[in-house]
Scaffold this motif. Structure first.
Motif, short mmCIF file in Angstrom:
data_model
loop_
_atom_site.label_atom_id
_atom_site.label_comp_id
_atom_site.label_asym_id
_atom_site.label_seq_id
_atom_site.Cartn_x
_atom_site.Cartn_y
_atom_site.Cartn_z
N UNK A 102 48.33 -14.06 6.03
CA UNK A 102 49.42 -14.42 6.94
C UNK A 102 49.65 -15.92 6.91
N UNK A 103 50.82 -16.33 7.42
CA UNK A 103 51.16 -17.76 7.44
C UNK A 103 50.30 -18.54 8.42
N UNK A 104 49.81 -17.88 9.47
CA UNK A 104 49.01 -18.56 10.48
C UNK A 104 47.59 -18.01 10.47
N UNK A 105 46.69 -18.77 11.06
CA UNK A 105 45.29 -18.33 11.12
C UNK A 105 44.55 -18.69 9.85
N UNK A 106 43.63 -17.81 9.44
CA UNK A 106 42.81 -18.06 8.25
C UNK A 106 43.68 -18.20 7.01
N UNK A 107 43.20 -18.98 6.05
CA UNK A 107 43.94 -19.18 4.80
C UNK A 107 44.15 -17.84 4.11
N UNK A 108 45.33 -17.60 3.52
CA UNK A 108 45.57 -16.35 2.80
C UNK A 108 44.55 -16.17 1.67
N UNK A 109 44.14 -14.93 1.45
CA UNK A 109 43.16 -14.67 0.40
C UNK A 109 43.80 -14.57 -0.98
N UNK B 189 39.51 -23.44 -0.40
CA UNK B 189 39.88 -23.53 1.02
C UNK B 189 38.93 -24.51 1.68
N UNK B 190 39.50 -25.52 2.32
CA UNK B 190 38.70 -26.53 3.01
C UNK B 190 38.24 -25.98 4.37
N UNK B 191 37.27 -26.66 5.01
CA UNK B 191 36.76 -26.17 6.30
C UNK B 191 37.85 -25.96 7.36
N UNK B 192 38.94 -26.76 7.31
CA UNK B 192 40.01 -26.60 8.30
C UNK B 192 41.01 -25.49 7.92
N UNK B 193 40.69 -24.72 6.85
CA UNK B 193 41.51 -23.62 6.34
C UNK B 193 42.74 -24.08 5.56
N UNK B 194 42.80 -25.36 5.21
CA UNK B 194 43.86 -25.83 4.32
C UNK B 194 43.44 -25.51 2.89
N UNK B 195 44.34 -24.92 2.13
CA UNK B 195 44.08 -24.63 0.72
C UNK B 195 44.57 -25.80 -0.12
N UNK B 196 43.74 -26.26 -1.04
CA UNK B 196 44.12 -27.30 -2.01
C UNK B 196 43.89 -26.74 -3.40
N UNK B 197 44.64 -27.27 -4.37
CA UNK B 197 44.57 -26.68 -5.70
C UNK B 197 44.72 -27.73 -6.79
#
Length: 195
Positions: A49-56, A95-103
């Motif tokens: 989802x767009x909110x909450x935990x990072x999408x899998x 996925x970083x600890x704050x749930x931001x995904x970086x690539x």
């Protein structure tokens, strides 16, 4: 590493999208992008989802988002207009600890713009009709598409194609291939509408 903003849609080069931000991870991301003078990546969510935990899971092909305008909205959220920049392919993501995904991404080739010709006149007329829609006008996308790349990207973005179809169109490097694929998808849509 490019910060990613997974959404329930895809962004295309030269197209605009309005966002409302409230999650701390994305507010922090935007603050860093503005301070450092770079954009972020938009990919479409496949699982999550767009909110909450990072999408899998999200699409492997995405588009750079360039921040064009921002303001605090009456509802207290940060409103932002972004413009699609370069296309990219995700090579590795975390996925970083704050749930931001970086690539780590590979930037895809951007061919030179080529002029439109009579072969795409019907598609150009279709875009002119779409450009008069209030939503398209509100995004500031009503100006004529000056070339094949612009026309293909705008139609791929605005027409009601499936996420899978849009991903296929975003992946294509050749502007003529993209326009031909848009035409075929439109014909299928019209066929389904008449059945």
């Amino acid at each position: 590493m490019l910060p990613l903003f997974p959404l329930n849609t895809l962004l295309f080069p030269g197209c605009y999208l309005e966002l409302q931000l409230f999650e701390a991870r994305y507010l922090d991301m935007i603050s860093r992008c503005l301070k450092e003078g770079h954009g972020f990546g938009v990919v479409a969510i496949l699982d999550g989802a767009e909110t909450g935990a990072a999408p899998s899971a999200f699409t492997p092909i995405g588009c750079e988002a360039l921040i064009r305008d921002w303001q605090q909205l009456p509802n207290g959220l940060l409103g932002m207009r972004i413009e699609g920049g370069r296309r990219f392919e995700v090579r590795r993501a975390e996925v970083q600890p704050d749930q931001l995904t970086v690539a780590e991404v590979e930037w895809l080739a951007t061919p030179d713009e080529t002029p439109l010709d009579d072969a795409y006149e019907d598609l150009a007329v279709l875009y002119q009709a779409l450009a008069r829609h209030p939503l398209v006008e509100s995004l500031g996308m009503q100006e004529p598409a000056e070339g094949r790349q612009a026309l293909g990207n705008r139609l791929a973005y605005l027409l009601p194609f499936s996420l899978e179809q849009k991903q296929r169109l975003l992946r294509l490097d050749d502007d003529d291939e993209r326009l031909d694929a848009v035409q075929q998808m439109l014909e299928r849509l019209q066929g389904e509408a008449t059945n």
